[in-house]
Design a protein around this motif. Structure first.
Motif, PDB file in Angstrom:
ATOM      1  N   PHE A  96      -2.664  51.573  34.249  1.00 49.93           N
ATOM      2  CA  PHE A  96      -4.082  51.456  34.584  1.00 49.93           C
ATOM      3  C   PHE A  96      -4.742  50.414  33.680  1.00 49.93           C
ATOM      4  O   PHE A  96      -4.737  50.549  32.452  1.00 49.93           O
ATOM      5  CB  PHE A  96      -4.765  52.815  34.413  1.00 49.93           C
ATOM      6  N   LEU A  97      -5.303  49.380  34.285  1.00 47.62           N
ATOM      7  CA  LEU A  97      -5.994  48.326  33.538  1.00 47.62           C
ATOM      8  C   LEU A  97      -7.474  48.708  33.440  1.00 47.62           C
ATOM      9  O   LEU A  97      -8.210  48.639  34.420  1.00 47.62           O
ATOM     10  CB  LEU A  97      -5.823  46.978  34.254  1.00 47.62           C
ATOM     11  N   GLY A  98      -7.878  49.150  32.244  1.00 50.24           N
ATOM     12  CA  GLY A  98      -9.229  49.655  32.060  1.00 50.24           C
ATOM     13  C   GLY A  98     -10.153  48.649  31.414  1.00 50.24           C
ATOM     14  O   GLY A  98      -9.805  47.484  31.203  1.00 50.24           O
ATOM     15  N   GLN A  99     -11.345  49.122  31.083  1.00 54.63           N
ATOM     16  CA  GLN A  99     -12.356  48.303  30.435  1.00 54.63           C
ATOM     17  C   GLN A  99     -12.285  48.470  28.915  1.00 54.63           C
ATOM     18  O   GLN A  99     -11.492  49.242  28.390  1.00 54.63           O
ATOM     19  CB  GLN A  99     -13.744  48.708  30.947  1.00 54.63           C
ATOM     20  N   ARG A 100     -13.148  47.705  28.225  1.00 52.99           N
ATOM     21  CA  ARG A 100     -13.134  47.694  26.756  1.00 52.99           C
ATOM     22  C   ARG A 100     -13.461  49.066  26.177  1.00 52.99           C
ATOM     23  O   ARG A 100     -14.387  49.723  26.601  1.00 52.99           O
ATOM     24  CB  ARG A 100     -14.155  46.663  26.248  1.00 52.99           C
ATOM     25  N   LYS A 101     -12.676  49.492  25.187  1.00 50.80           N
ATOM     26  CA  LYS A 101     -12.893  50.787  24.534  1.00 50.80           C
ATOM     27  C   LYS A 101     -14.280  50.825  23.884  1.00 50.80           C
ATOM     28  O   LYS A 101     -14.683  49.897  23.202  1.00 50.80           O
ATOM     29  CB  LYS A 101     -11.820  51.026  23.467  1.00 50.80           C
ATOM     30  N   GLY A 102     -14.995  51.916  24.119  1.00 51.92           N
ATOM     31  CA  GLY A 102     -16.319  52.091  23.532  1.00 51.92           C
ATOM     32  C   GLY A 102     -17.437  51.570  24.405  1.00 51.92           C
ATOM     33  O   GLY A 102     -18.610  51.853  24.143  1.00 51.92           O
TER      34      GLY A 102
END
Length: 336
Positions: A139-145
């Motif tokens: 899964f290619l997610g978004q930036r942490k935080g």
């Protein structure tokens, strides 16, 4: 002779007074410049571009200067350093500043979007998609935080998926490079903003199968905010700004998808009109555009729940400490 001199002197004095009066009037009539920094250029922020394109800021006597500053951290740095006056960014950034113990807090004063703006995109069509099908995938997610990733993880957990254990989660790709990374083969699923999700669909490189905005619920997702010191000194400007936002929101609520797309198209010169129209329809149909600028306390507490679930909240930030609804409430009453 003396009478003539007196008349000349009187006329000169009158002319000087008139010149000063005209100069003063010109000064008062000059628009007040407001520097806005947006975290990204997105159709998700359609009401803001409507306010610019339709002259709603100008009607309020404001000269709005818009700059795109990619990344919430960079946008907030620009606000704190005085490079911009108002930031359009996720509410979580004001909470991060608060957690660091700022003496000049950043206050949320006008909400623009009320859901997450990302969509789940699969590499292949999945007609009867079930969220549990994500287990064991890359899964290619978004930036942490960041708010997109937190809203995404909140949705996954709600669906019984542990993002850290049930997925191979990729979070080290820069925001601007995520669509290209997926298009080139990284990940089986990706969390994308628009118009990138629709563009990838049109290219046959992916398929939108679910909305994180629908699944994660209402949030003060993207909000106009300013430093308390700026708001204290420029309350009139903030009120005019909020009035313009309110008028744009009302216009967006009643306008057709085609009318909205036509109004904001100049801000998306490299995007096909068909794509802009389709994206506006997608966001409008799921209620992403806030119907008024008031930051709701229930939605604020839901935001804190999402951040807490992601492990990004040291302590819950009181609604009254970081939200100022005075300007939005006035705008709702005055802008009909």
């Amino acid at each position: 002779m003396m009478l003539r001199r007196w008349r000349i002197a009187a006329l000169a004095a009158a002319a000087s007074l008139l010149a000063l009066t005209l100069a003063a009037c010109g000064k008062d009539d000059a628009p007040t410049k407001v520097r806005i920094g947006e975290v990204t250029r997105s159709i998700f922020y359609a009401p803001q571009y409507v306010a610019l394109a339709k002259g709603f800021f100008a009607e309020q006597g404001l000269e709005a200067e818009l700059t795109t500053i990619p990344g919430g951290d960079k946008t907030m740095t620009a606000l704190l350093s005085g490079q911009i006056d108002v930031a359009l960014v996720g509410s979580e950034t004001s909470i991060y500043v608060h957690q660091q113990g700022s003496a000049d807090p950043v206050l949320n004063f006008a909400q623009l979007t009320q859901t997450d703006g990302t969509f789940l995109v699969a590499r292949k069509p999945i007609p009867d998609f079930k969220w549990e099908q994500l287990k064991g995938t890359v899964f290619l997610g978004q930036r942490k935080g960041g708010m997109p990733q937190m809203a995404g993880e909140f949705t996954l957990k709600k669906k019984g998926i542990d993002p850290q254990k049930d997925l191979t989660l990729i979070q080290n790709v820069e925001f601007a490079n995520i669509p290209a990374a997926f298009a080139s083969g990284t990940g089986e699923f990706v969390q994308l903003f628009e118009p990138q999700a629709t563009v990838i669909e049109r290219e046959g490189k992916g398929y939108v199968i679910a909305s994180f905005g629908v699944e994660s619920g209402k949030l003060p997702y993207t909000v106009f905010m300013a430093k308390q010191s700026f708001m204290n000194k420029n309350g009139g400007t903030i009120q005019k700004f909020t009035n313009a936002v309110r008028k744009a929101q009302k216009w967006v609520q009643t306008a057709s998808t085609a009318e909205i797309a036509e109004a904001i198209l100049p801000y998306f010169e490299n995007v096909d009109k068909e794509v802009v129209t389709r994206v506006v329809e997608r966001y409008k149909s799921q209620g992403s555009y806030a119907t008024d600028p008031i930051v709701d306390e229930t939605e604020w507490n839901h935001l804190l729940d999402v951040m807490e679930s992601a492990g990004e909240l040291k302590q819950r930030a009181e609604y009254g400490a970081l939200v100022n609804t005075k300007f939005a409430e006035t705008a709702v009453k005055e802008v009909k």
